[in-house]
Design an enzyme around this catalytic site. Structure first.
Site, mmCIF file in Angstrom:
data_model
loop_
_atom_site.group_PDB
_atom_site.id
_atom_site.type_symbol
_atom_site.label_atom_id
_atom_site.label_comp_id
_atom_site.label_asym_id
_atom_site.label_seq_id
_atom_site.Cartn_x
_atom_site.Cartn_y
_atom_site.Cartn_z
ATOM 1 C CD GLU A 204 -25.890 -63.828 -27.106
ATOM 2 O OE1 GLU A 204 -26.721 -62.986 -27.194
ATOM 3 O OE2 GLU A 204 -24.882 -64.050 -26.269
ATOM 4 C CG ASP B 296 -26.205 -56.977 -28.716
ATOM 5 O OD1 ASP B 296 -27.163 -56.946 -28.209
ATOM 6 O OD2 ASP B 296 -25.125 -57.525 -28.372
ATOM 7 C CE1 TYR C 39 -20.896 -55.976 -27.838
ATOM 8 C CE2 TYR C 39 -22.901 -55.529 -26.576
ATOM 9 C CZ TYR C 39 -22.056 -56.348 -27.523
ATOM 10 O OH TYR C 39 -22.801 -57.343 -28.402
#
Length: 584
Positions: A557, A156, A308
């Site tokens: 990031e 991800d 998440y």
């Protein structure tokens, strides 16, 4: 045909570059503030018009070569530029000089780079045509512990966990971009790469959906993964898989994955009908599973909660999935679901100011709004669809800052960037730019306007806002930095990304351990040895400040769902530049 001038201010030395190739026009990118030329410079321009030799500039030679390589000279075919008399050319160039914006960006180049990023994020056995050469095979035993094949998919962000929910949203957004802007992506010569990016994710979900009511939600876990700073090729962390099923439901994950597979099935319908049908079958089964066995996936898969968490719940994903299935099948049962559940699932209740991997309401409301214009639905659905549109336009107006009261509008940084929250704000910027672009096109085609509290707004204002956000990303910002890595002359070089920050496995196959990576690479102040091209980092804070440090993960990031919405937007903006160039 004379070429278009580009006036670049290099301090004391202001130069005009003009060069034409056959009847194609290549417009150079002004990286610095535009400066209106003086009369002597205009005379120099006239001299350039008569000259057929290109300027001695390696960038221009490369651009001309790229033009020659375009299949069938597609840019030339599309522009169909006439040959103007000299005086007409001069007048047009004078107009150009007086009206050219301060900065111009190569959206086609940004599009190409954005698609490269997904190759850098690949997990599994890399194909022969892998273009990101510093990556190698990884995660080849994923699922082995549970007796399933979970090899493939995407990491991800800067770590090596395969999180199902953001990965599915990434595939949905890539697919939606191709559905809306496929012609523009094709024009830019990037359709093959866009399809590969979608298929890489869809193939993984086909394997992760092992039975009608079983979907593997995650491989690896964030806690153990974050203890290590390793290349994906060296992983020693847990690769355990986690699933949802009848006893451990996850309607949000099942719904988003169903939406991704349904959207991807539309993309491949005319390209590979068998594959499209397979994806659609998965989508239908996943929706039925998610709707029948309701629950939040982070309750069933506890390890995901700190990374998440599904804050919005699962109702938005079920509506979202049903709407995508309606688009994929034309089966009115799915539309009826969206209509019947509109109130109790919040579709026409929630007025939202963000669109993300967690919150789907704004995207759902935008698609539902467009159905009103298509007029394929039953008349009794009109009232509900109009309420969907009202909420969609609340989101649009919040981006424009035209709702009633500051609390109902999205904040802006001093330089105009939409600002939702501190951590990885660019994800909300890219998704907003995508929805604004889509709705702008919808308004233009339907000859309608948005009804905001401050009055009616036309399509061009939406498009201008979307473009301003993209231009900020590409370098029109106080830092004079592109937040899309690899684009432009200045971009983040210490991206918080394990693979990019450590010497490539292909250069040094020596094993790099958990703590060794932290000691030798994470704390290394030098730029990353590998440039993760196309990654959209988290971006600046609320005051447009940005610190390019590897440990500053809130800002440096990058995530797949940051870049995914930009693919379609870049393609659309690239196309919009063409009529502008042709008008010269």
């Amino acid at each position: 045909m004379a070429a278009i001038p580009c006036v670049v201010d290099h301090g004391m030395d202001t130069k005009i570059h003009a060069y034409g190739y056959d009847q194609c026009v290549t417009v150079c990118v002004c990286k610095e503030p535009f400066k209106k030329p003086s009369l002597p410079l205009l005379l120099l321009l006239l001299f350039k018009i008569y000259s057929s030799s290109p300027p001695e500039n390696p960038f221009w030679r490369r651009r001309v070569k790229e033009m020659k390589m375009k299949k069938g000279y597609q840019h030339c075919r599309m522009l169909k530029l006439p040959r103007f008399p000299l005086h007409c050319s001069v007048l047009l160039m004078l107009f150009t000089i007086s009206s050219t914006p301060s900065q111009a960006f190569d959206y086609g180049d940004a599009l190409s780079k954005s698609l490269l990023y997904f190759e850098a994020q690949r997990s599994g056995r890399l194909p022969y045509n892998q273009r990101v050469s510093w990556r190698h095979h990884s995660g080849l035993t994923d699922g082995l512990e549970q007796g399933v094949d979970l090899v493939g998919g995407y990491y991800d962000a800067g770590d090596h966990v395969k999180f199902g929910l953001p990965m599915a949203f990434t595939v949905t957004m890539l697919s939606w971009g191709v559905i809306e802007f496929g012609q523009q992506i094709e024009l830019a010569g990037e359709m093959e790469h866009a399809l590969e990016a979608i298929k890489w994710g869809a193939d993984y979900f086909s394997k992760a959906h092992t039975r009608p009511n079983v979907l593997w939600a995650e491989v690896g876990d964030g806690d153990t993964d974050h203890y290590c700073w390793q290349r994906p090729e060296d992983m020693t962390t847990s690769r355990r898989g986690y699933k949802i099923d009848e006893k451990n439901p996850g309607s949000d994950l099942a719904g988003e994955t169903a939406a991704a597979m349904a959207a991807a099935s539309i993309v491949f319908r005319k390209i590979n009908s068998h594959y499209s049908h397979l994806l659609l079958q998965h989508a239908q089964e996943l929706f039925e599973f998610g709707d029948k066995y309701r629950g939040k996936y982070d309750t069933s898969v506890g390890v995901v909660k700190n990374y998440y968490e599904s804050v919005s719940g699962f109702m938005d994903e079920l509506l979202w999935a049903a709407l995508w299935l309606y688009k994929a099948t034309d089966n009115e049962d799915y539309l009826k679901y969206v209509i019947d559940k509109a109130h109790c699932f919040g579709g026409i209740g929630w007025a939202i100011t963000e669109f993300s991997w967690d919150v789907k309401y704004a995207g759902l409301q935008i698609i539902a709004s467009k159905l009103l214009h298509e007029e394929k639905h039953r008349p009794q659905y009109t009232h509900i669809l109009e309420q969907y549109r009202s909420k969609a336009e609340y989101y649009i107006c919040s981006c424009l800052g035209k709702n009633n009261g500051s609390k109902n509008n999205i904040d802006r940084t001093p330089a105009g960037l939409l600002y939702i929250r501190q951590w990885n704000n660019m994800q909300y910027v890219s998704s907003a730019a995508f929805l604004l672009t889509i709705y702008s096109d919808f308004l233009q085609k339907s000859h309608q306007k948005v009804k905001c509290h401050e009055g009616l707004v036309g399509h061009q204002e939406l498009r201008n806002l979307a473009k301003s956000q993209v231009d900020y990303i590409l370098g029109s910002n106080p830092q004079n930095m592109s937040y899309l890595v690899g684009y432009g002359l200045r971009f983040p070089t210490r991206v918080h990304h394990r693979g990019a920050s450590i010497v490539s496995y292909k250069e040094n196959k020596g094993f790099i351990g958990c703590t060794q990576g932290y000691d030798n690479w994470y704390s290394n102040p030098k730029p990353n040895p590998n440039v993760i091209v196309g990654a959209l980092v988290g971006g600046p804070d609320c005051q447009d400040n940005f610190s390019d440090e590897r440990g500053n993960y809130m800002q440096t990031e990058a995530c797949t769902y940051n870049t995914a919405p930009l693919v379609g937007v870049f393609a659309r903006l690239n196309e919009l530049q063409v009529p502008l160039r042709a008008s010269y």
